[in-house]
Motif scaffolding. Sequence first.
Motif, PDB file in Angstrom:
ATOM      1  N   LYS A 180      15.260 -10.257   0.097  1.00  0.00           N
ATOM      2  CA  LYS A 180      15.409  -9.922   1.524  1.00  0.00           C
ATOM      3  C   LYS A 180      14.675  -8.621   1.823  1.00  0.00           C
ATOM      4  N   LEU A 181      14.870  -7.606   0.974  1.00  0.00           N
ATOM      5  CA  LEU A 181      14.137  -6.347   1.159  1.00  0.00           C
ATOM      6  C   LEU A 181      12.637  -6.598   1.157  1.00  0.00           C
ATOM      7  N   ARG A 182      12.172  -7.369   0.208  1.00  0.00           N
ATOM      8  CA  ARG A 182      10.736  -7.640   0.095  1.00  0.00           C
ATOM      9  C   ARG A 182      10.206  -8.342   1.351  1.00  0.00           C
TER      10      ARG A 182
ATOM     11  N   GLN B 157       0.799  -1.219   0.000  1.00  0.00           N
ATOM     12  CA  GLN B 157       0.000   0.000   0.000  1.00  0.00           C
ATOM     13  C   GLN B 157       0.837   1.277   0.000  1.00  0.00           C
ATOM     14  N   CYS B 158       2.032   1.229   0.553  1.00  0.00           N
ATOM     15  CA  CYS B 158       2.886   2.422   0.593  1.00  0.00           C
ATOM     16  C   CYS B 158       3.629   2.560  -0.734  1.00  0.00           C
ATOM     17  N   VAL B 159       4.288   3.679  -0.926  1.00  0.00           N
ATOM     18  CA  VAL B 159       5.029   3.938  -2.165  1.00  0.00           C
ATOM     19  C   VAL B 159       6.057   2.833  -2.423  1.00  0.00           C
ATOM     20  N   LEU B 160       6.817   2.493  -1.390  1.00  0.00           N
ATOM     21  CA  LEU B 160       7.837   1.460  -1.551  1.00  0.00           C
ATOM     22  C   LEU B 160       7.193   0.120  -1.896  1.00  0.00           C
ATOM     23  N   GLY B 161       6.132  -0.228  -1.192  1.00  0.00           N
ATOM     24  CA  GLY B 161       5.472  -1.509  -1.442  1.00  0.00           C
ATOM     25  C   GLY B 161       4.910  -1.622  -2.840  1.00  0.00           C
ATOM     26  N   LYS B 162       4.339  -0.535  -3.335  1.00  0.00           N
ATOM     27  CA  LYS B 162       3.815  -0.554  -4.708  1.00  0.00           C
ATOM     28  C   LYS B 162       4.942  -0.760  -5.709  1.00  0.00           C
ATOM     29  N   TRP B 163       6.099  -0.171  -5.431  1.00  0.00           N
ATOM     30  CA  TRP B 163       7.248  -0.342  -6.323  1.00  0.00           C
ATOM     31  C   TRP B 163       7.791  -1.768  -6.216  1.00  0.00           C
ATOM     32  N   ILE B 164       7.932  -2.269  -4.983  1.00  0.00           N
ATOM     33  CA  ILE B 164       8.457  -3.623  -4.762  1.00  0.00           C
ATOM     34  C   ILE B 164       7.596  -4.673  -5.466  1.00  0.00           C
ATOM     35  N   HIS B 165       6.295  -4.494  -5.390  1.00  0.00           N
ATOM     36  CA  HIS B 165       5.379  -5.476  -5.975  1.00  0.00           C
ATOM     37  C   HIS B 165       5.102  -5.222  -7.452  1.00  0.00           C
ATOM     38  N   GLY B 166       5.660  -4.154  -7.989  1.00  0.00           N
ATOM     39  CA  GLY B 166       5.416  -3.800  -9.387  1.00  0.00           C
ATOM     40  C   GLY B 166       6.701  -3.657 -10.171  1.00  0.00           C
ATOM     41  N   PRO B 167       7.086  -2.412 -10.501  1.00  0.00           N
ATOM     42  CA  PRO B 167       8.223  -2.166 -11.385  1.00  0.00           C
ATOM     43  C   PRO B 167       9.546  -2.795 -10.932  1.00  0.00           C
TER      44      PRO B 167
ATOM     45  N   TYR C 220      13.582  -5.545 -12.554  1.00  0.00           N
ATOM     46  CA  TYR C 220      15.030  -5.482 -12.360  1.00  0.00           C
ATOM     47  C   TYR C 220      15.550  -6.587 -11.447  1.00  0.00           C
ATOM     48  N   PHE C 221      14.799  -6.895 -10.415  1.00  0.00           N
ATOM     49  CA  PHE C 221      15.333  -7.676  -9.306  1.00  0.00           C
ATOM     50  C   PHE C 221      14.684  -9.042  -9.099  1.00  0.00           C
ATOM     51  N   HIS C 222      13.883  -9.525 -10.039  1.00  0.00           N
ATOM     52  CA  HIS C 222      13.093 -10.734  -9.800  1.00  0.00           C
ATOM     53  C   HIS C 222      13.903 -11.911  -9.283  1.00  0.00           C
ATOM     54  N   ASP C 223      15.182 -12.005  -9.618  1.00  0.00           N
ATOM     55  CA  ASP C 223      15.984 -13.147  -9.160  1.00  0.00           C
ATOM     56  C   ASP C 223      17.139 -12.730  -8.248  1.00  0.00           C
ATOM     57  N   ASP C 224      17.048 -11.566  -7.647  1.00  0.00           N
ATOM     58  CA  ASP C 224      18.123 -11.058  -6.798  1.00  0.00           C
ATOM     59  C   ASP C 224      17.832 -11.346  -5.326  1.00  0.00           C
ATOM     60  N   GLU C 225      18.759 -12.007  -4.649  1.00  0.00           N
ATOM     61  CA  GLU C 225      18.576 -12.358  -3.239  1.00  0.00           C
ATOM     62  C   GLU C 225      18.401 -11.131  -2.352  1.00  0.00           C
ATOM     63  N   GLY C 226      19.151 -10.076  -2.621  1.00  0.00           N
ATOM     64  CA  GLY C 226      19.035  -8.851  -1.837  1.00  0.00           C
ATOM     65  C   GLY C 226      17.647  -8.249  -1.951  1.00  0.00           C
TER      66      GLY C 226
END
Length: 153
Positions: free
Chosen positions: A95-97, A72-82, A86-92
Amino acid sequence: MEEKSMGFFSRLFGHDAHDEEKMANIRRSIRSEIDIAECIEAHMKWKGRLQSYLDGTSREQLDPMVICRDDQCVLGKWIHGPALNYFHDDEGFHKLRSDHANFHFVAGSVVKKVQERDLAGSDALLKNEYARASRDVIQDLAELNKHLHRQDQ
């Protein structure tokens, strides 16, 4: 071994000279989508908001069922979207997600305990699990921000 020493997001931002222009373009693209420093600040402000709610001095009507959602927050919308582009297979990134989801779950739990009049439980949650969850998200974001603001050639 080189990748491990770089920490988070190294798969995307690894050192490969012939890809440096491509990486600079990706960093610029991500920076145009999201301001990580603003996200850090927004997540840091939650502690004050939750403390005010716990103290009974907040004028906000907080809903734990909304707060516990990490999309729901700006970061969450970005994490779950765009960001997935870039990062779909990145461990870091994963972890952030995960850390971000935990942050919102714990923040929602703090509010729920206040609403249940469990002020001692809410205070303990705020000082322990919430403090850890907040620190984890902020550290993850700081690491990402460091990569995003590397020198662009």
